[in-house]
Motif scaffolding. Sequence first.
Motif, PDB file in Angstrom:
ATOM      1  N   ASP A  51      14.798  -4.623 -10.643  1.00 40.21           N
ATOM      2  CA  ASP A  51      15.567  -4.237 -11.811  1.00 40.21           C
ATOM      3  C   ASP A  51      14.829  -3.157 -12.590  1.00 40.21           C
ATOM      4  O   ASP A  51      13.658  -2.903 -12.344  1.00 40.21           O
ATOM      5  N   GLN A  52      15.513  -2.545 -13.552  1.00 37.06           N
ATOM      6  CA  GLN A  52      14.956  -1.394 -14.273  1.00 37.06           C
ATOM      7  C   GLN A  52      13.674  -1.745 -15.024  1.00 37.06           C
ATOM      8  O   GLN A  52      12.710  -0.971 -15.018  1.00 37.06           O
ATOM      9  N   ARG A  53      13.641  -2.912 -15.634  1.00 31.06           N
ATOM     10  CA  ARG A  53      12.460  -3.315 -16.408  1.00 31.06           C
ATOM     11  C   ARG A  53      11.230  -3.397 -15.515  1.00 31.06           C
ATOM     12  O   ARG A  53      10.166  -2.870 -15.865  1.00 31.06           O
ATOM     13  N   ASN A  54      11.353  -4.051 -14.383  1.00 28.40           N
ATOM     14  CA  ASN A  54      10.207  -4.170 -13.478  1.00 28.40           C
ATOM     15  C   ASN A  54       9.793  -2.818 -12.915  1.00 28.40           C
ATOM     16  O   ASN A  54       8.602  -2.547 -12.754  1.00 28.40           O
ATOM     17  N   SER A  55      10.773  -1.981 -12.610  1.00 28.99           N
ATOM     18  CA  SER A  55      10.459  -0.628 -12.124  1.00 28.99           C
ATOM     19  C   SER A  55       9.692   0.155 -13.172  1.00 28.99           C
ATOM     20  O   SER A  55       8.709   0.839 -12.857  1.00 28.99           O
ATOM     21  N   LEU A  56      10.115   0.047 -14.433  1.00 30.30           N
ATOM     22  CA  LEU A  56       9.427   0.747 -15.526  1.00 30.30           C
ATOM     23  C   LEU A  56       7.998   0.227 -15.671  1.00 30.30           C
ATOM     24  O   LEU A  56       7.055   1.020 -15.800  1.00 30.30           O
ATOM     25  N   ILE A  57       7.833  -1.074 -15.633  1.00 31.37           N
ATOM     26  CA  ILE A  57       6.488  -1.656 -15.747  1.00 31.37           C
ATOM     27  C   ILE A  57       5.594  -1.129 -14.624  1.00 31.37           C
ATOM     28  O   ILE A  57       4.453  -0.724 -14.862  1.00 31.37           O
ATOM     29  N   ASN A  58       6.103  -1.112 -13.408  1.00 32.87           N
ATOM     30  CA  ASN A  58       5.313  -0.625 -12.276  1.00 32.87           C
ATOM     31  C   ASN A  58       4.947   0.846 -12.425  1.00 32.87           C
ATOM     32  O   ASN A  58       3.819   1.247 -12.121  1.00 32.87           O
ATOM     33  N   LEU A  59       5.876   1.650 -12.908  1.00 28.52           N
ATOM     34  CA  LEU A  59       5.594   3.078 -13.093  1.00 28.52           C
ATOM     35  C   LEU A  59       4.555   3.296 -14.190  1.00 28.52           C
ATOM     36  O   LEU A  59       3.656   4.138 -14.048  1.00 28.52           O
ATOM     37  N   ILE A  60       4.647   2.541 -15.269  1.00 25.94           N
ATOM     38  CA  ILE A  60       3.656   2.654 -16.347  1.00 25.94           C
ATOM     39  C   ILE A  60       2.285   2.240 -15.833  1.00 25.94           C
ATOM     40  O   ILE A  60       1.273   2.897 -16.126  1.00 25.94           O
ATOM     41  N   LEU A  61       2.241   1.179 -15.058  1.00 30.24           N
ATOM     42  CA  LEU A  61       0.960   0.751 -14.482  1.00 30.24           C
ATOM     43  C   LEU A  61       0.412   1.793 -13.515  1.00 30.24           C
ATOM     44  O   LEU A  61      -0.800   2.055 -13.495  1.00 30.24           O
ATOM     45  N   ASN A  62       1.283   2.395 -12.718  1.00 32.29           N
ATOM     46  CA  ASN A  62       0.834   3.458 -11.810  1.00 32.29           C
ATOM     47  C   ASN A  62       0.225   4.615 -12.585  1.00 32.29           C
ATOM     48  O   ASN A  62      -0.813   5.165 -12.200  1.00 32.29           O
ATOM     49  N   LYS A  63       0.866   4.976 -13.679  1.00 29.57           N
ATOM     50  CA  LYS A  63       0.361   6.066 -14.514  1.00 29.57           C
ATOM     51  C   LYS A  63      -0.989   5.697 -15.126  1.00 29.57           C
ATOM     52  O   LYS A  63      -1.932   6.478 -15.101  1.00 29.57           O
ATOM     53  N   ARG A  64      -1.083   4.487 -15.619  1.00 28.39           N
ATOM     54  CA  ARG A  64      -2.312   4.019 -16.249  1.00 28.39           C
ATOM     55  C   ARG A  64      -3.455   3.910 -15.233  1.00 28.39           C
ATOM     56  O   ARG A  64      -4.606   4.201 -15.551  1.00 28.39           O
ATOM     57  N   ASN A  65      -3.141   3.492 -14.028  1.00 25.77           N
ATOM     58  CA  ASN A  65      -4.163   3.265 -13.002  1.00 25.77           C
ATOM     59  C   ASN A  65      -4.478   4.493 -12.167  1.00 25.77           C
ATOM     60  O   ASN A  65      -5.292   4.412 -11.238  1.00 25.77           O
ATOM     61  N   ALA A  66      -3.891   5.623 -12.484  1.00 21.16           N
ATOM     62  CA  ALA A  66      -4.090   6.839 -11.684  1.00 21.16           C
ATOM     63  C   ALA A  66      -5.568   7.187 -11.471  1.00 21.16           C
ATOM     64  O   ALA A  66      -5.968   7.459 -10.332  1.00 21.16           O
ATOM     65  N   PRO A  67      -6.411   7.163 -12.491  1.00 23.88           N
ATOM     66  CA  PRO A  67      -7.823   7.511 -12.249  1.00 23.88           C
ATOM     67  C   PRO A  67      -8.495   6.577 -11.243  1.00 23.88           C
ATOM     68  O   PRO A  67      -9.219   7.024 -10.351  1.00 23.88           O
ATOM     69  N   THR A  68      -8.232   5.308 -11.390  1.00 25.15           N
ATOM     70  CA  THR A  68      -8.842   4.340 -10.471  1.00 25.15           C
ATOM     71  C   THR A  68      -8.309   4.530  -9.055  1.00 25.15           C
ATOM     72  O   THR A  68      -9.081   4.499  -8.090  1.00 25.15           O
ATOM     73  N   ASP A  69      -7.011   4.734  -8.934  1.00 22.83           N
ATOM     74  CA  ASP A  69      -6.412   4.927  -7.611  1.00 22.83           C
ATOM     75  C   ASP A  69      -7.001   6.149  -6.911  1.00 22.83           C
ATOM     76  O   ASP A  69      -7.318   6.098  -5.720  1.00 22.83           O
ATOM     77  N   VAL A  70      -7.148   7.251  -7.652  1.00 20.07           N
ATOM     78  CA  VAL A  70      -7.718   8.473  -7.065  1.00 20.07           C
ATOM     79  C   VAL A  70      -9.177   8.236  -6.685  1.00 20.07           C
ATOM     80  O   VAL A  70      -9.624   8.651  -5.609  1.00 20.07           O
ATOM     81  N   MET A  71      -9.916   7.551  -7.550  1.00 20.90           N
ATOM     82  CA  MET A  71     -11.328   7.304  -7.259  1.00 20.90           C
ATOM     83  C   MET A  71     -11.483   6.449  -6.003  1.00 20.90           C
ATOM     84  O   MET A  71     -12.289   6.753  -5.128  1.00 20.90           O
ATOM     85  N   VAL A  72     -10.717   5.385  -5.896  1.00 15.66           N
ATOM     86  CA  VAL A  72     -10.804   4.494  -4.740  1.00 15.66           C
ATOM     87  C   VAL A  72     -10.425   5.255  -3.465  1.00 15.66           C
ATOM     88  O   VAL A  72     -11.119   5.148  -2.443  1.00 15.66           O
ATOM     89  N   ALA A  73      -9.341   6.019  -3.522  1.00 21.95           N
ATOM     90  CA  ALA A  73      -8.911   6.773  -2.345  1.00 21.95           C
ATOM     91  C   ALA A  73      -9.956   7.817  -1.949  1.00 21.95           C
ATOM     92  O   ALA A  73     -10.234   8.009  -0.757  1.00 21.95           O
ATOM     93  N   SER A  74     -10.549   8.476  -2.921  1.00 18.76           N
ATOM     94  CA  SER A  74     -11.578   9.483  -2.640  1.00 18.76           C
ATOM     95  C   SER A  74     -12.799   8.849  -1.993  1.00 18.76           C
ATOM     96  O   SER A  74     -13.306   9.338  -0.980  1.00 18.76           O
ATOM     97  N   ARG A  75     -13.256   7.773  -2.571  1.00 23.20           N
ATOM     98  CA  ARG A  75     -14.448   7.103  -2.035  1.00 23.20           C
ATOM     99  C   ARG A  75     -14.193   6.551  -0.634  1.00 23.20           C
ATOM    100  O   ARG A  75     -15.105   6.518   0.195  1.00 23.20           O
ATOM    101  N   ALA A  76     -12.966   6.114  -0.371  1.00 26.46           N
ATOM    102  CA  ALA A  76     -12.631   5.585   0.956  1.00 26.46           C
ATOM    103  C   ALA A  76     -12.743   6.663   2.026  1.00 26.46           C
ATOM    104  O   ALA A  76     -12.993   6.362   3.189  1.00 26.46           O
ATOM    105  N   THR A  77     -12.580   7.920   1.619  1.00 28.80           N
ATOM    106  CA  THR A  77     -12.699   9.032   2.572  1.00 28.80           C
ATOM    107  C   THR A  77     -14.077   9.682   2.501  1.00 28.80           C
ATOM    108  O   THR A  77     -14.291  10.743   3.088  1.00 28.80           O
ATOM    109  N   GLY A  78     -15.001   9.057   1.757  1.00 25.53           N
ATOM    110  CA  GLY A  78     -16.370   9.553   1.688  1.00 25.53           C
ATOM    111  C   GLY A  78     -16.595  10.655   0.678  1.00 25.53           C
ATOM    112  O   GLY A  78     -17.634  11.312   0.682  1.00 25.53           O
ATOM    113  N   ILE A  79     -15.654  10.849  -0.214  1.00 19.04           N
ATOM    114  CA  ILE A  79     -15.775  11.907  -1.231  1.00 19.04           C
ATOM    115  C   ILE A  79     -16.180  11.267  -2.554  1.00 19.04           C
ATOM    116  O   ILE A  79     -15.632  10.244  -2.960  1.00 19.04           O
ATOM    117  N   ASP A  80     -17.159  11.879  -3.232  1.00 22.02           N
ATOM    118  CA  ASP A  80     -17.551  11.432  -4.562  1.00 22.02           C
ATOM    119  C   ASP A  80     -16.703  12.201  -5.570  1.00 22.02           C
ATOM    120  O   ASP A  80     -16.935  13.393  -5.804  1.00 22.02           O
TER     121      ASP A  80
END
Length: 159
Positions: A1-30
């Motif tokens: 539903d729209q509410r859950n989709s909005l919550i997930n998108l807000i969390l994705n936006k908020r977690n962007a730095p962590t997501d990029v850091m984890v993905a970078s480190r997984a490929t051996g990039i600092d």
Amino acid sequence: DQRNSLINLILNKRNAPTDVMVASRATGIDPLAQLDDFASQVRELRTSAEKEIFALLGSDGYAIYKQYQVDMLKQTSITQLQQILNTQGEPLNAMQENQLMQAFGNGGGGVITDAMLESAQSFLSTTQIDAARRLQIEQAANIEKDKRAGPARMIFKIH
């Protein structure tokens, strides 16, 4: 539903730095060694999430969402001021809180400005104005500290 989709998108936006850091480190990039690339990837993720939020809510709903974000910043400052004033025995009443929300205006989010304080002198006591000035100084110091901490700190700020 729209509410859950909005919550997930807000969390994705908020977690962007962590997501990029984890993905970078997984490929051996600092990511902190390549800060410009890191910041660019974080901006891209946040922009993508913001576009999806707009698509989900439509223009009217998105305008309400953005205003809510601004109002929350204002409310945070008012809550901080209220906490200070509670310890001094001169808390804000409901009317003063509403007037402060109006005094913030549409710009600056929740940052206390000289213009806001000037406007507030008509409905706050001297003690309350003094406490607001101290909070203004604290906010300015925190902003300056963030600037001195450099781009890495700003990337992790929630936008």
